[in-house]
Design a protein around this motif. Structure first.
Motif, PDB file in Angstrom:
ATOM      1  N   LEU A 287      39.530  46.468  49.824  1.00  0.00           N
ATOM      2  CA  LEU A 287      40.837  45.918  49.471  1.00  0.00           C
ATOM      3  C   LEU A 287      40.840  44.397  49.547  1.00  0.00           C
ATOM      4  CD1 LEU A 287      43.182  48.483  51.265  1.00  0.00           C
ATOM      5  CD2 LEU A 287      42.682  48.305  48.811  1.00  0.00           C
ATOM      6  N   LEU A 288      40.181  43.844  50.566  1.00  0.00           N
ATOM      7  CA  LEU A 288      40.120  42.387  50.678  1.00  0.00           C
ATOM      8  C   LEU A 288      39.315  41.802  49.521  1.00  0.00           C
ATOM      9  CD1 LEU A 288      40.667  39.770  52.177  1.00  0.00           C
ATOM     10  CD2 LEU A 288      38.686  40.261  53.637  1.00  0.00           C
ATOM     11  N   LEU A 289      38.210  42.424  49.182  1.00  0.00           N
ATOM     12  CA  LEU A 289      37.392  41.940  48.077  1.00  0.00           C
ATOM     13  C   LEU A 289      38.163  41.986  46.758  1.00  0.00           C
ATOM     14  CD1 LEU A 289      34.766  40.946  46.844  1.00  0.00           C
ATOM     15  CD2 LEU A 289      33.934  43.315  46.859  1.00  0.00           C
ATOM     16  N   SER A 290      38.963  43.025  46.574  1.00  0.00           N
ATOM     17  CA  SER A 290      39.729  43.116  45.328  1.00  0.00           C
ATOM     18  C   SER A 290      40.697  41.954  45.189  1.00  0.00           C
ATOM     19  CB  SER A 290      40.481  44.453  45.263  1.00  0.00           C
ATOM     20  OG  SER A 290      41.541  44.503  46.216  1.00  0.00           O
ATOM     21  N   ARG A 291      41.220  41.444  46.307  1.00  0.00           N
ATOM     22  CA  ARG A 291      42.129  40.297  46.270  1.00  0.00           C
ATOM     23  C   ARG A 291      41.369  38.985  46.064  1.00  0.00           C
ATOM     24  NH1 ARG A 291      45.134  38.602  45.090  1.00  0.00           N
ATOM     25  NH2 ARG A 291      46.480  37.546  46.605  1.00  0.00           N
ATOM     26  N   LEU A 292      40.167  38.905  46.586  1.00  0.00           N
ATOM     27  CA  LEU A 292      39.392  37.671  46.474  1.00  0.00           C
ATOM     28  C   LEU A 292      38.640  37.566  45.148  1.00  0.00           C
ATOM     29  CD1 LEU A 292      37.839  37.426  50.061  1.00  0.00           C
ATOM     30  CD2 LEU A 292      39.718  36.074  49.135  1.00  0.00           C
ATOM     31  N   LEU A 293      38.427  38.686  44.484  1.00  0.00           N
ATOM     32  CA  LEU A 293      37.560  38.725  43.308  1.00  0.00           C
ATOM     33  C   LEU A 293      37.932  37.708  42.224  1.00  0.00           C
ATOM     34  CD1 LEU A 293      35.117  40.062  42.035  1.00  0.00           C
ATOM     35  CD2 LEU A 293      36.642  41.822  41.093  1.00  0.00           C
ATOM     36  N   PRO A 294      39.210  37.535  41.896  1.00  0.00           N
ATOM     37  CA  PRO A 294      39.527  36.559  40.836  1.00  0.00           C
ATOM     38  C   PRO A 294      39.064  35.144  41.158  1.00  0.00           C
ATOM     39  CG  PRO A 294      41.413  37.973  41.271  1.00  0.00           C
ATOM     40  CD  PRO A 294      40.418  38.244  42.359  1.00  0.00           C
ATOM     41  N   TYR A 295      38.932  34.829  42.447  1.00  0.00           N
ATOM     42  CA  TYR A 295      38.531  33.481  42.871  1.00  0.00           C
ATOM     43  C   TYR A 295      37.027  33.379  43.125  1.00  0.00           C
ATOM     44  CZ  TYR A 295      43.502  33.852  43.702  1.00  0.00           C
ATOM     45  OH  TYR A 295      44.851  34.102  43.550  1.00  0.00           O
ATOM     46  N   MET A 296      36.335  34.522  43.020  1.00  0.00           N
ATOM     47  CA  MET A 296      34.886  34.550  43.215  1.00  0.00           C
ATOM     48  C   MET A 296      34.121  34.664  41.901  1.00  0.00           C
ATOM     49  SD  MET A 296      34.490  37.029  46.574  1.00  0.00           S
ATOM     50  CE  MET A 296      32.741  36.692  46.746  1.00  0.00           C
ATOM     51  N   GLU A 297      34.803  35.113  40.852  1.00  0.00           N
ATOM     52  CA  GLU A 297      34.136  35.301  39.570  1.00  0.00           C
ATOM     53  C   GLU A 297      33.575  33.982  39.042  1.00  0.00           C
ATOM     54  OE1 GLU A 297      35.726  38.341  36.790  1.00  0.00           O
ATOM     55  OE2 GLU A 297      37.551  38.148  37.996  1.00  0.00           O
ATOM     56  N   LYS A 298      32.452  34.080  38.394  1.00  0.00           N
ATOM     57  CA  LYS A 298      31.748  32.940  37.793  1.00  0.00           C
ATOM     58  C   LYS A 298      31.259  31.929  38.839  1.00  0.00           C
ATOM     59  CE  LYS A 298      34.386  33.353  33.509  1.00  0.00           C
ATOM     60  NZ  LYS A 298      35.278  32.693  32.521  1.00  0.00           N
ATOM     61  N   ARG A 299      31.233  32.325  40.116  1.00  0.00           N
ATOM     62  CA  ARG A 299      30.749  31.433  41.165  1.00  0.00           C
ATOM     63  C   ARG A 299      29.321  31.792  41.600  1.00  0.00           C
ATOM     64  NH1 ARG A 299      32.866  26.838  42.029  1.00  0.00           N
ATOM     65  NH2 ARG A 299      32.233  26.931  44.218  1.00  0.00           N
ATOM     66  N   LYS A 300      28.774  32.875  41.026  1.00  0.00           N
ATOM     67  CA  LYS A 300      27.450  33.358  41.448  1.00  0.00           C
ATOM     68  C   LYS A 300      27.402  33.522  42.966  1.00  0.00           C
ATOM     69  CE  LYS A 300      24.949  31.293  37.555  1.00  0.00           C
ATOM     70  NZ  LYS A 300      24.731  32.568  36.863  1.00  0.00           N
TER      71      LYS A 300
END
Length: 280
Positions: free
Chosen positions: A151-164
């Protein structure tokens, strides 16, 4: 390959002492392998989580630490900032949605993006058999140990994409070698092995790697029920050859490596740090 081996030899373990060389250093490495990156580490005010937070910050990352109690967060932040490290912190009970939102907001304050997530928070409210666990105990263990990382990862994912970036889940050797005394906790840690493999497949197209740290018997307050049990410890030593209890710092260098570009081709792995391996 040679570069990765050199990196591990340089930073992961100090072969004379068996403890990470970074224990004796302080301050940010401005040219570190994780410079200008942002990491979120749950359950990071003591033990393995604190050691991981310290190492990531020493290697250049800005680290957001968290745990359930404000006084613990304040103490850990003060200690790491006193070492010249770039850290901030917030209270976060990972099993509570509002707390997860607070953690996300705190992480975004630094640069508006997130590179690494290390899910170390875990609970074990029962020392006893699996079938002796109540429904309430099952719900708490599975909610905090298994459901909350997803659940935490699902919230952070938009800010982690394209960051490798990278995600590190923290399991336990009990996933491979269950201890009767830990019952439902064993099951939750085994579930994290599967979660790692599943998330690695899902996130590979987004250039996000997912791996799992599998600590053995590490000397922390959480593991006191085991490492202070003399008959258990004497029996445990027969299955591994280093004949010492691991230290939190033994886990920290591996996590930093898995977050680094040197691990850019490693994902979906469950890596044991236990003084031995229960697998071929």
């Amino acid at each position: 390959m040679l570069r990765a081996v050199t990196w591990v030899h340089r930073g992961l373990f100090h072969f004379c002492t068996g403890v990470s060389v970074r224990m004796t250093s302080s301050g940010i490495d401005q040219n570190g392998v994780l410079a200008n990156r942002v990491a979120v580490v749950t359950g990071s005010t003591n033990g393995i989580g604190l050691a991981i937070a310290r190492r990531l910050a020493q290697d250049g990352a800005h680290v957001i630490i968290s745990s359930r109690k404000q006084q613990n967060v304040d103490r850990a932040v003060a200690a790491l900032q006193g070492e010249g490290l770039s850290v901030t912190g917030t209270v976060c009970h990972v099993g509570k949605a509002d707390d997860r939102e607070r953690l996300v907001a705190k992480a975004l304050e630094h640069r508006g993006v997130i590179d690494f997530l290390v899910c170390n928070a875990g609970v074990n409210p029962l020392v006893g058999s699996t079938l002796g666990a109540s429904e309430q105990v099952w719900d708490k263990i599975l909610s905090v140990n298994v459901k909350s990382p997803a659940l935490l990862l699902s919230r952070l994912l938009p800010y982690m994409e394209k960051r490798k970036g990278a995600v590190i889940l923290v399991s336990s050797i009990s996933a491979y070698m269950p201890y009767v005394e830990l019952g439902a906790y064993n099951v939750s840690k085994t579930a994290l092995l599967g979660l790692t493999r599943t998330l690695a497949l899902e996130l590979a197209p987004k250039d996000i790697r997912v791996n799992c740290l599998v600590p053995g018997l590490i000397k922390t307050d959480f593991s006191k029920v085991l490492h202070k049990n003399e008959p258990f410890w004497n029996d445990f030593k027969e299955s591994q050859r280093l004949h010492r209890i691991g230290q939190p710092e033994d886990c920290a260098g591996l996590v930093s490596f898995l977050c680094s570009p040197d691990a850019s081709y490693i994902t979906g792995e469950n890596i044991v740090v236990a003084g031995f391996s229960p697998r071929l």
